[in-house]
Write an enzyme that holds these catalytic residues in place. Structure first.
Site, PDB file in Angstrom:
ATOM      1  N   HIS A 246      64.856  27.087  -6.512  1.00 32.28           N
ATOM      2  CA  HIS A 246      65.533  27.019  -7.797  1.00 32.28           C
ATOM      3  C   HIS A 246      67.007  27.264  -7.549  1.00 32.28           C
ATOM      4  O   HIS A 246      67.701  27.204  -8.501  1.00 32.28           O
ATOM      5  CB  HIS A 246      65.101  27.476  -8.901  1.00 32.28           C
ATOM      6  CG  HIS A 246      64.501  29.180  -8.636  1.00 32.28           C
ATOM      7  ND1 HIS A 246      63.294  29.679  -8.926  1.00 32.28           N
ATOM      8  CD2 HIS A 246      65.422  30.180  -8.480  1.00 32.28           C
ATOM      9  CE1 HIS A 246      63.495  31.172  -8.466  1.00 32.28           C
ATOM     10  NE2 HIS A 246      64.636  31.160  -8.395  1.00 32.28           N
ATOM     11  N   SER A 280      57.798  36.770 -17.463  1.00 32.10           N
ATOM     12  CA  SER A 280      58.342  38.111 -17.139  1.00 32.10           C
ATOM     13  C   SER A 280      57.244  38.903 -16.524  1.00 32.10           C
ATOM     14  O   SER A 280      56.322  38.479 -16.548  1.00 32.10           O
ATOM     15  CB  SER A 280      59.077  38.511 -18.381  1.00 32.10           C
ATOM     16  OG  SER A 280      57.962  38.813 -19.289  1.00 32.10           O
ATOM     17  N   HIS A 302      63.530  27.127 -14.361  1.00 28.92           N
ATOM     18  CA  HIS A 302      62.875  27.804 -13.266  1.00 28.92           C
ATOM     19  C   HIS A 302      61.884  29.246 -13.743  1.00 28.92           C
ATOM     20  O   HIS A 302      61.388  29.934 -12.888  1.00 28.92           O
ATOM     21  CB  HIS A 302      63.778  28.392 -12.071  1.00 28.92           C
ATOM     22  CG  HIS A 302      64.696  29.555 -12.364  1.00 28.92           C
ATOM     23  ND1 HIS A 302      65.261  29.731 -13.836  1.00 28.92           N
ATOM     24  CD2 HIS A 302      64.985  30.809 -11.882  1.00 28.92           C
ATOM     25  CE1 HIS A 302      65.880  30.953 -13.701  1.00 28.92           C
ATOM     26  NE2 HIS A 302      65.721  31.364 -12.840  1.00 28.92           N
TER      27      HIS A 302
END
Length: 378
Positions: A246, A280, A302
């Site tokens: 990314h 996360s 991303h």
């Protein structure tokens, strides 16, 4: 190509004034042909994370950033993640990760991969750094939002490993070595002409950083594979592997035109192309396929993207709140205070991000984190 306006957006919520100003400045830059803003966009130096920029002949190193080649590598195993409900098994995995996948560097230099053997950077200042730091950092995670996770597929319970990391110190050194010392566009952005010696040198050293970043992730996934085999008795599924990057620039064709497409915090999402969009420490990761949306320059987000700066997160999220947000996920509780700026609440809602980019990707698999290993600190 991009419709009536060179800027196209897929936002999961409003942007703050500073991020909007950075995007406006980018769009106003004469050398910029098209800009696509992903739903995980947030402020970063010169160019926001979550930005895709297309030019005809100009390179913007800041539209890639310092962690060149950062990406995610995932691998599935032939067993069920429910075995990690056993605290002893999870503890053995965590201890093994500390021993085999350092956050900072190995105690002894590692052999550089065959892909880098005999290849010298175009900028001679980078050669000694690759030899010195590159050898001790190969197979190391780094800090900030980099992670190594064991995850459970929500459709069949399968265990997966995912590694998010990049080119470590070498990528930042490439940016520092090649970024022009003064701004050279009317809007104050730093750029290079791809056809000049300087532009070609940057592209060559960026390619080295991409190779190093890929080798770094592969060294870690192999270490995890050996650990999972030793502790859990599972073997990897060789057909399962997914890899995506990314932070990079690449020559691509869009609507019949050859362009330099920069992605900073965005992945390539060509039609049918596999990708990974993590959330996360405490929220799901999505395996996706690109839809090839031309207005987004065949790109997608991303990840979730930060909703708070690190300093904001440390002011607002205490250790108790971090523990609440990570309920059900194994992590090193001894480092809870240092991990507060990586709490799930410091990031955007990954569900909203995925809904905002439904035009860009198709969800193949949703996975939840079971064990999360991170280096603390920025």
């Amino acid at each position: 190509m991009m419709g009536a306006h060179p800027l196209q957006t897929w936002l999961a919520g409003p942007l703050d004034a500073a991020a909007r100003a950075a995007i406006d400045r980018l769009v106003a830059t004469e050398e910029v042909h098209a800009v696509a803003i992903m739903p995980d966009a947030h402020l970063a130096e010169e160019v926001c994370v979550g930005t895709v920029v297309a030019t005809r002949s100009t390179l913007f190193p800041a539209a890639i950033g310092g962690d060149i080649g950062c990406g995610v590598l995932a691998r599935g195993f032939d067993g069920d993640a429910s075995v990690l409900r056993d605290e002893r098994a999870a503890a053995r995995i965590m201890a093994g990760l500390y021993g085999t996948v350092p956050a900072a560097q190995h105690a002894r230099p590692q052999a550089l991969p065959v892909s880098l053997a005999g290849v010298s950077p175009r900028d001679p200042r980078l050669a000694s750094l690759l030899e010195r730091d590159g050898r001790v950092q190969l197979g190391t995670l780094g800090r900030g939002n980099h992670f190594l996770e064991l995850q459970q597929s929500e459709d069949n319970g399968q265990l997966w490993a995912a590694v998010h990391s990049g080119s470590r110190a070498f990528g930042q050194a490439v940016l520092d070595a090649h970024l022009p010392k003064t701004a050279v566009t009317g809007t104050g952005l730093h750029c290079l002409d791809a056809s000049t010696d300087d532009g070609e040198a940057y592209l060559a050293d960026m390619a080295l950083a991409l190779t190093y970043a890929d080798a770094n992730r592969r060294a870690m996934i192999e270490a995890v594979t050996a650990l999972v085999g030793s502790v859990l008795g599972m073997t990897p599924d060789p057909a399962s592997e997914i890899s995506c990057v990314h932070n990079f620039v690449r020559r691509e064709r869009h609507c019949g035109e050859a362009l330099w497409v920069h992605r900073k915090g965005a992945i390539s999402a060509r039609a049918g192309e596999p990708g990974i969009v993590p959330g996360s420490m405490g929220t799901p990761t999505f395996h996706v396929e690109g839809r090839g949306c031309e207005r987004s320059l065949s790109s997608s987000s991303h990840g979730a993207g930060r909703a708070m700066t690190r300093s904001q997160a440390r002011r607002r999220i205490g250790v108790g709140e971090l523990r609440r947000q990570l309920r059900g996920v194994w992590y090193d509780e001894r480092r809870a205070d240092a991990l507060r700026d990586e709490a799930p609440g410091a990031y955007k809602d990954i569900g909203r991000v995925m809904r905002a980019q439904s035009e860009l990707t198709r969800i193949v698999r949703r996975l939840r984190p079971v064990l999360s290993y991170k280096g603390a600190g920025p």
